[in-house]
Design a protein around this motif. Structure first.
Motif, mmCIF file in Angstrom:
data_model
loop_
_atom_site.group_PDB
_atom_site.id
_atom_site.type_symbol
_atom_site.label_atom_id
_atom_site.label_comp_id
_atom_site.label_asym_id
_atom_site.label_seq_id
_atom_site.Cartn_x
_atom_site.Cartn_y
_atom_site.Cartn_z
ATOM 1 N N ASP A 42 0.848 -1.191 0.000
ATOM 2 C CA ASP A 42 0.000 0.000 0.000
ATOM 3 C C ASP A 42 0.883 1.239 0.000
ATOM 4 N N TRP A 53 -6.815 -0.722 -1.238
ATOM 5 C CA TRP A 53 -8.129 -1.117 -0.729
ATOM 6 C C TRP A 53 -9.123 -1.354 -1.845
ATOM 7 N N THR A 70 -3.636 -6.073 3.573
ATOM 8 C CA THR A 70 -2.610 -5.123 3.155
ATOM 9 C C THR A 70 -1.267 -5.576 3.707
ATOM 10 N N ALA A 73 -0.711 -1.578 5.311
ATOM 11 C CA ALA A 73 -1.458 -0.353 5.080
ATOM 12 C C ALA A 73 -0.629 0.862 5.491
ATOM 13 N N ARG A 78 -4.341 6.755 5.641
ATOM 14 C CA ARG A 78 -5.543 6.004 6.015
ATOM 15 C C ARG A 78 -5.922 6.387 7.445
ATOM 16 N N LEU A 83 -10.088 3.707 8.231
ATOM 17 C CA LEU A 83 -9.455 2.418 7.983
ATOM 18 C C LEU A 83 -10.171 1.304 8.727
ATOM 19 N N SER A 86 -13.370 0.566 6.957
ATOM 20 C CA SER A 86 -13.126 -0.107 5.680
ATOM 21 C C SER A 86 -12.851 -1.588 5.901
ATOM 22 N N LEU A 100 -5.524 -7.158 8.823
ATOM 23 C CA LEU A 100 -4.969 -5.814 8.618
ATOM 24 C C LEU A 100 -3.473 -5.798 8.886
ATOM 25 N N LEU A 102 -0.393 -3.408 8.984
ATOM 26 C CA LEU A 102 -0.377 -1.970 9.256
ATOM 27 C C LEU A 102 1.052 -1.485 9.466
#
Length: 527
Positions: A42, A53, A70, A73, A78, A83, A86, A100, A102
């Motif tokens: 991302d 996304w 991701t 992410a 985000r 986030l 989402s 997720l 991150l």
């Protein structure tokens, strides 16, 4: 240490904007061959990559079983409330197939250049900690409005929900001590890449996570250990370099010795994905046998031997790994390893002939003041790495017609890496501002000082200076490719190829210099 987690295998597919149908097909292939997870990077500031996304949603809609995530992410772009919603929305739509990954932001200069917050590394980590708390609160349906008076994200009565369909895991991409400690305190998983954290570095990094988890009152086993990996199903003598049985042996050792339980293959080759599915089956079988033996009171021979074969095989194929000694000695400044994947077939540096300095003394201790010199070298290099990413972006802007070639040349010529003796010059200039007044450092004195202080490092210093000249020529090649694009004798593909050579050469050199100098800078002093 084997944390006993269920094994998971997946893919890390490049979301190139030039071939969206192929990207989706590779994700579908991941499911078809029986793998568990599809992931995408991302980088919203990178126009040659699809939006993560949007892509995850399409892939989830065109698959039935495989999970999506991701990897990782980009938090600054985000907002944590958006986030969280989402993730929860897609998780509800897919019946619980979303996790997720991150991160704190990656290339912070690129984030700022695209309108994101201008944060330091320390600030981005603090923002990540606040964001994790917010995301978990949004997913928690119990309680009233969310009120969090954060420094970077403040909520004053935000509504909760929606709750995801299952307990979504938060996997943090981390390499440096502060991020690793955050992972141990707060995350459900640790998601590094083998190109930046080689197998020989995992023990030291795992310890930071485990200690932080224990200090926070958590069981270290609460943190799943994931690993982005790359390799070749050809040759022998390196980490993930050889046929399936080599991969099976090495990944089994990493599971039983380092606790890695999720392996994510970075490859856009369909054959690699199919063969990786066979590797996954073999690793599952081998780990099950070893765990059953251990549970029955057996010796667990694979556990006893783990860590040595992987590290040894990688060292046999690549350049000498002095950083393994640094990591094992308690030296807290961790050099950045080179990327595992090369962009170009043109290799100007013979890495196998690079000399290496003396191994660090594992019993030696260092003061924070001593450590900051090596850390500063890494910080300067991180700036150069960020500039390299900007060059890739400039090329794509030229290709898209949004930036003139003359403007691109002007921008590149003002970058730090275009200065004479860029690595040494930048390091010396910045370091002079950092150290106390009794340290005086000039461009021409650093390497001569290292030569005088430790004769064993003379071959290393000589090699570094030789590579400076090669990199200068590579930079000239990028400039010539830009000129050729202007006069019509070249094209955008030639420019991309020149930048790819720069990428491989520069990142390899920076990693080598860190590997060999961060500990001597602390041990010897600069002057």
């Amino acid at each position: 240490m084997d944390y006993g987690h269920e094994l998971v295998f997946g893919t890390f597919v490049t979301p190139t904007v030039d071939a969206p149908d192929r990207v989706i097909a590779l994700a579908q292939l991941t499911e078809q061959v029986g793998l568990d997870l599809v992931s995408f990077q991302d980088h919203p500031y990178q126009p040659r990559l699809m939006d993560a996304w949007t892509l995850l949603s399409v892939v989830a809609a065109q698959t039935q079983r495989v999970k999506v995530t991701t990897n990782v992410a980009n938090l600054p772009f985000r907002h944590p409330v958006v986030l969280a919603r989402s993730v929860a929305t897609l998780d509800l739509i897919t019946g619980g197939r979303v996790e997720l990954g991150l991160g704190s932001g990656g290339f912070l200069n690129a984030v700022a250049a695209n309108g994101g917050p201008q944060l330091t590394t320390g600030q981005s980590i603090a923002a990540l900690e606040e964001a994790i708390a917010i995301i978990r609160e949004v997913w928690n349906p119990a309680g009233g409005g969310i009120r969090i008076p954060g420094q970077y994200y403040s909520l004053s009565g935000a509504k909760r929900g929606p709750a995801p369909a299952h307990d979504v895991s938060i996997w943090v991409g981390a390499y440096k001590p502060r991020m690793l400690a955050l992972t141990g305190r707060l995350a459900d998983g640790w998601l590094p890449s083998s190109g930046y954290a080689g197998p020989d570095q995992l023990t030291a990094m795992n310890k930071i996570i485990d200690d932080a988890a224990a200090d926070a009152g958590r069981d270290p086993a609460d943190v799943r250990r994931l690993y982005n990996i790359s390799g070749r199903f050809a040759g022998r003598g390196g980490f993930l370099q050889g046929p399936e049985e080599v991969w099976i042996d090495q990944l089994t050792e990493l599971t039983l010795g380092e606790g890695i339980s999720t392996y994510i293959l970075a490859s856009d080759d369909p054959d690699d994905i199919r063969r990786f599915a066979e590797v996954a089956a073999g690793v599952r079988e081998a780990v099950e046998v070893a765990r059953s033996s251990a549970a029955a009171g057996g010796s667990g021979g694979a556990v006893a031997g783990s860590g040595t074969a992987v590290a040894g095989s990688e060292a046999a194929a690549a350049e000498p790994v002095a950083s393994a000694g640094v990591a094992g000695s308690g030296f807290s400044v961790v050099p950045t390893p080179p990327p595992a994947v090369r962009r170009s077939d043109v290799q100007l540096l013979d890495e196998s002939t690079r000399p290496t300095g003396p191994a660090p003394d594992p019993s030696r201790t260092y003061t924070p003041y001593q450590l900051q010199s090596g850390q500063h070298l890494i910080d300067v290099h991180d700036h150069l790495r960020a500039e390299l990413e900007q060059i890739h972006d400039l090329v794509e802007q030229v290709a898209a017609g949004s930036l003139g070639i003359g403007a691109a040349r002007s921008h590149i010529n003002t970058m730090t890496m275009r200065q004479n003796n860029w690595t040494l010059g930048t390091y010396c200039e910045s370091y002079c501002r950092l150290v106390t007044t009794h340290h005086s450092l000039e461009d021409a004195s650093l390497f001569p000082h290292i030569r005088r202080a430790d004769p064993e490092l003379v071959p290393v210093v000589d090699r570094l200076q030789e590579e400076h000249k090669i990199i200068h020529d590579v930079l000239e090649g990028v400039d010539k490719a830009l000129v050729a694009l202007v006069d019509g004798s070249g094209d955008i593909d030639g420019l991309r190829a020149a930048v790819d050579v720069l990428d491989d050469t520069l990142l390899s050199h920076l990693s080598y210099e860190e590997r060999e100098l961060v500990e001597p800078l602390a041990r010897l002093g600069v002057l």
